[in-house]
Write a protein that holds these residues in place. Structure first.
Motif, PDB file in Angstrom:
ATOM      1  N   UNK A 140       0.846  -1.186   0.000  1.00 21.28           N
ATOM      2  CA  UNK A 140       0.000   0.000   0.000  1.00 21.28           C
ATOM      3  C   UNK A 140       0.885   1.240   0.000  1.00 21.28           C
ATOM      4  N   UNK A 141       0.612   2.153  -0.934  1.00 19.31           N
ATOM      5  CA  UNK A 141       1.297   3.438  -0.965  1.00 19.31           C
ATOM      6  C   UNK A 141       0.275   4.531  -0.704  1.00 19.31           C
ATOM      7  N   UNK A 142       0.568   5.404   0.265  1.00 18.85           N
ATOM      8  CA  UNK A 142      -0.301   6.525   0.592  1.00 18.85           C
ATOM      9  C   UNK A 142       0.282   7.792   0.001  1.00 18.85           C
ATOM     10  N   UNK A 143      -0.540   8.521  -0.736  1.00 15.17           N
ATOM     11  CA  UNK A 143      -0.121   9.802  -1.288  1.00 15.17           C
ATOM     12  C   UNK A 143      -0.308  10.890  -0.234  1.00 15.17           C
ATOM     13  N   UNK A 144      -0.041  12.120  -0.610  1.00 22.53           N
ATOM     14  CA  UNK A 144      -0.144  13.259   0.287  1.00 22.53           C
ATOM     15  C   UNK A 144      -1.523  13.379   0.924  1.00 22.53           C
ATOM     16  N   UNK A 145      -1.563  13.768   2.204  1.00 19.72           N
ATOM     17  CA  UNK A 145      -2.794  14.108   2.906  1.00 19.72           C
ATOM     18  C   UNK A 145      -3.841  12.997   2.802  1.00 19.72           C
ATOM     19  N   UNK A 146      -3.460  11.799   3.243  1.00 12.82           N
ATOM     20  CA  UNK A 146      -4.287  10.599   3.077  1.00 12.82           C
ATOM     21  C   UNK A 146      -4.485   9.911   4.420  1.00 12.82           C
ATOM     22  N   UNK A 147      -5.649   9.307   4.602  1.00 11.70           N
ATOM     23  CA  UNK A 147      -5.950   8.547   5.821  1.00 11.70           C
ATOM     24  C   UNK A 147      -6.626   7.243   5.444  1.00 11.70           C
ATOM     25  N   UNK A 156     -12.719 -11.584   4.850  1.00  9.45           N
ATOM     26  CA  UNK A 156     -12.410 -10.522   3.905  1.00  9.45           C
ATOM     27  C   UNK A 156     -11.203  -9.719   4.358  1.00  9.45           C
ATOM     28  N   UNK A 157     -10.598  -9.035   3.379  1.00  7.38           N
ATOM     29  CA  UNK A 157      -9.540  -8.061   3.640  1.00  7.38           C
ATOM     30  C   UNK A 157     -10.080  -6.708   3.173  1.00  7.38           C
ATOM     31  N   UNK A 158     -10.291  -5.804   4.119  1.00  7.79           N
ATOM     32  CA  UNK A 158     -10.921  -4.526   3.800  1.00  7.79           C
ATOM     33  C   UNK A 158      -9.984  -3.368   4.122  1.00  7.79           C
ATOM     34  N   UNK A 159      -9.807  -2.479   3.147  1.00  7.51           N
ATOM     35  CA  UNK A 159      -9.065  -1.235   3.317  1.00  7.51           C
ATOM     36  C   UNK A 159     -10.055  -0.095   3.141  1.00  7.51           C
ATOM     37  N   UNK A 168      -2.499   0.504  -4.641  1.00  6.71           N
ATOM     38  CA  UNK A 168      -2.593  -0.830  -4.055  1.00  6.71           C
ATOM     39  C   UNK A 168      -1.983  -1.848  -5.012  1.00  6.71           C
ATOM     40  N   UNK A 169      -1.109  -2.699  -4.486  1.00  3.62           N
ATOM     41  CA  UNK A 169      -0.600  -3.843  -5.245  1.00  3.62           C
ATOM     42  C   UNK A 169      -0.946  -5.093  -4.437  1.00  3.62           C
ATOM     43  N   UNK A 196      -3.764  -7.460  -8.733  1.00  4.85           N
ATOM     44  CA  UNK A 196      -3.870  -6.214  -9.493  1.00  4.85           C
ATOM     45  C   UNK A 196      -3.013  -5.124  -8.864  1.00  4.85           C
ATOM     46  N   UNK A 197      -2.783  -4.094  -9.668  1.00  7.57           N
ATOM     47  CA  UNK A 197      -2.138  -2.857  -9.204  1.00  7.57           C
ATOM     48  C   UNK A 197      -3.041  -1.722  -9.637  1.00  7.57           C
ATOM     49  N   UNK A 198      -3.509  -0.912  -8.692  1.00  7.14           N
ATOM     50  CA  UNK A 198      -4.477   0.115  -9.035  1.00  7.14           C
ATOM     51  C   UNK A 198      -4.389   1.301  -8.074  1.00  7.14           C
ATOM     52  N   UNK A 199      -4.883   2.441  -8.555  1.00  7.33           N
ATOM     53  CA  UNK A 199      -4.857   3.686  -7.799  1.00  7.33           C
ATOM     54  C   UNK A 199      -6.296   4.112  -7.528  1.00  7.33           C
TER      55      UNK A 199
END
Length: 330
Positions: A140-147, A156-159, A168-169, A196-199
């Motif tokens: 998981x990569x978090x961009x600026x100003x993210x929570x 399940x796996x929930x984000x 997300x990869x 998958x890899x997605x934004x």
């Protein structure tokens, strides 16, 4: 560690941030004995933790007294400058945000971190990016100003994306033989990825999904399920799911510290850059439709902005370091 030795010692910025986060959590869960016990366990786990805690407590009291005496909003900046000499500008700003949240003032409302980020499992401040490997192997990569919050169960796996943008990869479930689906929920829908890899980028009125590898299933209350393939982007607003024919910016380049544009409006470009810095950044209306393409590095947005007059007929005007306007060359 005594209070005197705590003042002399210099804990790392990471530990100071953890101490601030614990203070914010206790303010939010004042009646929770379990939360207080977890904080106590963190404090005794390492001498630096207690040292940072003592400094944050002292700083919080200091800022509270300063805010009570403030005659105008501009004085907040003076308090911040003095505090920054001890904690560093980023840490002082984050602590300032906590004081504002618990009721001192609404000054600097745009730039302070909202309460969501203090209580989230993972978060970033303005201009910060962060990488995390979850327990199931998901990256998981978090961009600026993210929570972001995570909620993993046997089924399940929930984000949960509370605000901001994530990359997300995900792959096969490394912790369960039942292959639990990976779900990303946000204000406007739910996205399911297997390999998958997605934004996912959440805005106030819609959420954008961009898939770079594999496929992702959109579950929308308004239009059921839609499968998004690699190379595709969709906008979801809770009632409608719409394909975005072409983006003027690489949706995942920020993970490498870049903004990559393709014939992008200058006004839109500046709005994007402003996500990575505090204060105001804009341009006059007569140059907002100028177009630019290129690769820009995010590590220093002032250097990034300084490149624009080299390719466009514009000039930078700094009223302060937090107020920057671009206008046409005279």
């Amino acid at each position: 560690m005594s209070q005197a030795s705590a003042r002399d010692h210099q804990p790392s910025p990471v530990v100071v941030r953890q101490a601030i986060e614990w203070m914010m959590r206790l303010n939010n869960h004042a009646a929770s004995p379990r939360m207080r016990q977890r904080c106590e366990q963190w404090r005794v786990a390492h001498p630096d933790h207690e040292c940072a805690w003592q400094r944050v407590v002292a700083m919080n009291a200091d800022l509270h007294s300063r805010f009570q005496a403030l005659p105008a909003g501009g004085a907040v900046f003076d308090a911040l400058e003095n505090s920054a000499q001890r904690l560093g500008r980023r840490q002082a700003l984050k602590l300032l945000s906590g004081v504002l949240v618990v009721g001192a003032s609404a000054y600097l409302a745009r730039d302070v971190l909202p309460w969501q980020q203090w209580s989230a499992d993972f978060s970033t401040g303005v201009g910060e990016r962060r990488g995390i490997v979850l327990t199931d192997g998901t990256r998981l990569r978090l961009n600026t100003d993210t929570a972001v919050d995570q909620d993993f169960s046997p089924t399940q796996r929930l984000i949960r994306l509370n605000k901001g943008e994530i990359l997300v990869r995900c792959g096969a479930d490394a912790q369960s033989a039942t292959s639990r689906p990976l779900l990303v929920s946000c204000r406007h829908g739910v996205f399911e990825g297997q390999s998958a890899r997605f934004v996912v980028r959440q805005e106030s009125d819609h959420t954008r999904l961009s898939v770079t590898e594999g496929s992702v299933l959109i579950r929308s209350p308004g239009e059921g399920s839609v499968t998004v393939q690699a190379g595709q982007s969709y906008s979801v607003n809770g009632q409608r799911v719409e394909r975005i024919p072409q983006l003027d910016m690489d949706p995942g380049a920020w993970a490498d510290g870049l903004i990559v544009t393709r014939n992008m409006r200058l006004g839109d470009f500046l709005a994007e850059v402003s996500r990575y810095r505090h204060g105001y950044l804009g341009c006059t209306q007569d140059i907002a439709d100028l177009r630019l393409s290129g690769v820009f590095r995010l590590e220093d947005t002032d250097k990034l902005l300084a490149m624009l007059p080299q390719t466009l007929p514009v000039q930078l005007k700094y009223r302060t370091r937090w107020w920057v306007t671009l206008q046409r060359n005279a």
